[in-house]
Design a protein around this motif. Sequence first.
Motif, PDB file in Angstrom:
ATOM      1  N   ALA A  53       0.901  -1.179  -0.070  1.00  0.00           N
ATOM      2  CA  ALA A  53      -0.042   0.045  -0.008  1.00  0.00           C
ATOM      3  C   ALA A  53       0.782   1.211  -0.006  1.00  0.00           C
ATOM      4  O   ALA A  53       0.494   2.296  -0.661  1.00  0.00           O
ATOM      5  CB  ALA A  53      -0.999   0.105   1.261  1.00  0.00           C
ATOM      6  N   LEU A  54       1.779   1.185   0.884  1.00  0.00           N
ATOM      7  CA  LEU A  54       2.747   2.561   0.894  1.00  0.00           C
ATOM      8  C   LEU A  54       3.490   2.599  -0.588  1.00  0.00           C
ATOM      9  O   LEU A  54       3.507   3.661  -0.901  1.00  0.00           O
ATOM     10  CB  LEU A  54       3.990   2.225   1.924  1.00  0.00           C
ATOM     11  N   MET A  61       0.666   8.978  -5.626  1.00  0.00           N
ATOM     12  CA  MET A  61       0.637  10.595  -5.333  1.00  0.00           C
ATOM     13  C   MET A  61       1.593  10.962  -6.368  1.00  0.00           C
ATOM     14  O   MET A  61       1.119  12.386  -6.702  1.00  0.00           O
ATOM     15  CB  MET A  61       1.543  10.601  -4.102  1.00  0.00           C
ATOM     16  N   GLY A  62       2.620  10.791  -6.854  1.00  0.00           N
ATOM     17  CA  GLY A  62       3.436  11.714  -7.858  1.00  0.00           C
ATOM     18  C   GLY A  62       2.493  11.727  -9.106  1.00  0.00           C
ATOM     19  O   GLY A  62       2.645  12.807  -9.773  1.00  0.00           O
ATOM     20  N   MET A 104       1.556  19.595   1.441  1.00  0.00           N
ATOM     21  CA  MET A 104       0.362  19.261   1.909  1.00  0.00           C
ATOM     22  C   MET A 104      -0.621  18.512   1.032  1.00  0.00           C
ATOM     23  O   MET A 104      -1.286  17.508   1.348  1.00  0.00           O
ATOM     24  CB  MET A 104      -0.461  20.597   2.529  1.00  0.00           C
ATOM     25  N   ARG A 105      -0.518  19.095  -0.180  1.00  0.00           N
ATOM     26  CA  ARG A 105      -1.352  18.299  -1.403  1.00  0.00           C
ATOM     27  C   ARG A 105      -0.895  16.828  -1.270  1.00  0.00           C
ATOM     28  O   ARG A 105      -1.679  15.886  -1.372  1.00  0.00           O
ATOM     29  CB  ARG A 105      -1.256  19.307  -2.498  1.00  0.00           C
ATOM     30  N   LEU A 111      -2.222   9.719   1.774  1.00  0.00           N
ATOM     31  CA  LEU A 111      -2.847   9.082   2.963  1.00  0.00           C
ATOM     32  C   LEU A 111      -4.218   8.499   2.469  1.00  0.00           C
ATOM     33  O   LEU A 111      -4.507   7.545   2.962  1.00  0.00           O
ATOM     34  CB  LEU A 111      -3.211  10.119   3.795  1.00  0.00           C
ATOM     35  N   VAL A 112      -4.889   9.368   1.473  1.00  0.00           N
ATOM     36  CA  VAL A 112      -5.948   8.597   0.889  1.00  0.00           C
ATOM     37  C   VAL A 112      -5.533   7.512   0.046  1.00  0.00           C
ATOM     38  O   VAL A 112      -6.394   6.339   0.219  1.00  0.00           O
ATOM     39  CB  VAL A 112      -6.727   9.914  -0.076  1.00  0.00           C
ATOM     40  N   LEU A 113      -4.681   7.350  -0.713  1.00  0.00           N
ATOM     41  CA  LEU A 113      -4.603   6.495  -1.569  1.00  0.00           C
ATOM     42  C   LEU A 113      -3.940   5.203  -0.916  1.00  0.00           C
ATOM     43  O   LEU A 113      -4.466   4.048  -0.708  1.00  0.00           O
ATOM     44  CB  LEU A 113      -3.403   6.679  -2.431  1.00  0.00           C
ATOM     45  N   TYR A 114      -3.241   5.746   0.255  1.00  0.00           N
ATOM     46  CA  TYR A 114      -2.690   4.365   1.339  1.00  0.00           C
ATOM     47  C   TYR A 114      -3.867   3.707   2.106  1.00  0.00           C
ATOM     48  O   TYR A 114      -4.205   2.480   1.766  1.00  0.00           O
ATOM     49  CB  TYR A 114      -1.818   4.920   2.248  1.00  0.00           C
ATOM     50  N   GLY A 115      -4.952   4.554   2.364  1.00  0.00           N
ATOM     51  CA  GLY A 115      -5.884   3.814   2.993  1.00  0.00           C
ATOM     52  C   GLY A 115      -6.955   3.150   2.385  1.00  0.00           C
ATOM     53  O   GLY A 115      -7.557   2.239   2.526  1.00  0.00           O
TER      54      GLY A 115
END
Length: 385
Positions: A53-54, A61-62, A104-105, A111-115
């Motif tokens: 997940a990480l 994220m990128g 921040m973005r 965090l959203v993608l990891y969850g």
Amino acid sequence: MEHLSSVSPWNAVSVIVLLIVALSILQGARRGATGSARQLYGFVSEGAAAAAALYLAWKGMGLLSPVLRAWLIGRDIAIPNRELSMWAQMYYTFVTSLRDFSLMRSTLVFLVLYGFVKGLLAHFVLPVLDRAVASSGRSREGTGTARRASAWTSVPAGALIGGITGAGRALIFIAGVLVYTTLFPDSPVAAYASQSSLYQRGAKDVIGPLTGRMLDKLPVLAGSVEDEFNQILKRKYEVLDARIPEDIAAAAQEITARKTTDEEKAKALYQWVGTRVKYDWEKVRLYEEERVWKEQTPEDTYKTRTGVCIDYSRLYAVMARAVGLEVKVVTGLGSDGRGGLGSHAWNEVYLAESGSWVPLDSTWVSSGGNWFNPADFNDTHIKES
């Protein structure tokens, strides 16, 4: 044993590492081989799911952070020039910060993608693997005679598996201490942990090679987080001060009525704020001695004609915007006149004719000297970021 002989029994870091392993061994012996194997599988599978997940969240994220930024820019979000409710202030602070502050973005997207990925793995992938492992374990148990024959091996086998699980847990603890000591190398915890040979072995021989140079970047990342957090706090003032009261706007227009260039307008407002507002030493005393901060708006400063550096700067910013100037409130450190530095605030204003941002400090007008873009401004002012 060679390593254990060099460990001081009074070093808490070493004691915790040993306790983690010892308790895991006892737990494994109590559970037996089958129960310990299942626990080890759960520990490994959860770790693998978290690692996957990480990795996927990092890659996503990128890709998605620039897309989100472009979408927010396309929305053309502007803070309205009117009094905002508390919820509206929170909304505009959050949305504009999400648009303008990359760290921040990116963190929010991560965090959203990891969850999301971790949830998918936990609900759809891991249960299937769990059932397969449980079914395999039942098929190997065999008859009651076979179970009795292998019972004497269950306790030591469970203890061995528990020890492996405990070693993994201990490494997670060591990794946490390592991250802390990397961020705060001069702290007492860092000095204390360095005395533990178990910690040193785990950090240098296992975790260090796995993370590569990632840990070396943590202090820089922490500094970036602090800088961006300060910027977000200042964005709150920008949202609060987006409304320009009519009396302040009228005063700013009158002060700059005969000025034609941005520099002339900016200087006129700098002189007016610096000479009309009186420094509020009582506000400083309340904060320094009683830790009471008297928050005030630019309108309060305009009406009372008193304030401290942040109040001078916020009033100047509102007046400058009222006449079409681009302006920032800057925070950092300023000379205290006694050879030291203290918390301070000032402004930067954009001059179209020169195409540059220039600093000014209206708070210091009354102390004498020129504080509108002097050559030595940075000798007495240090920006936060």
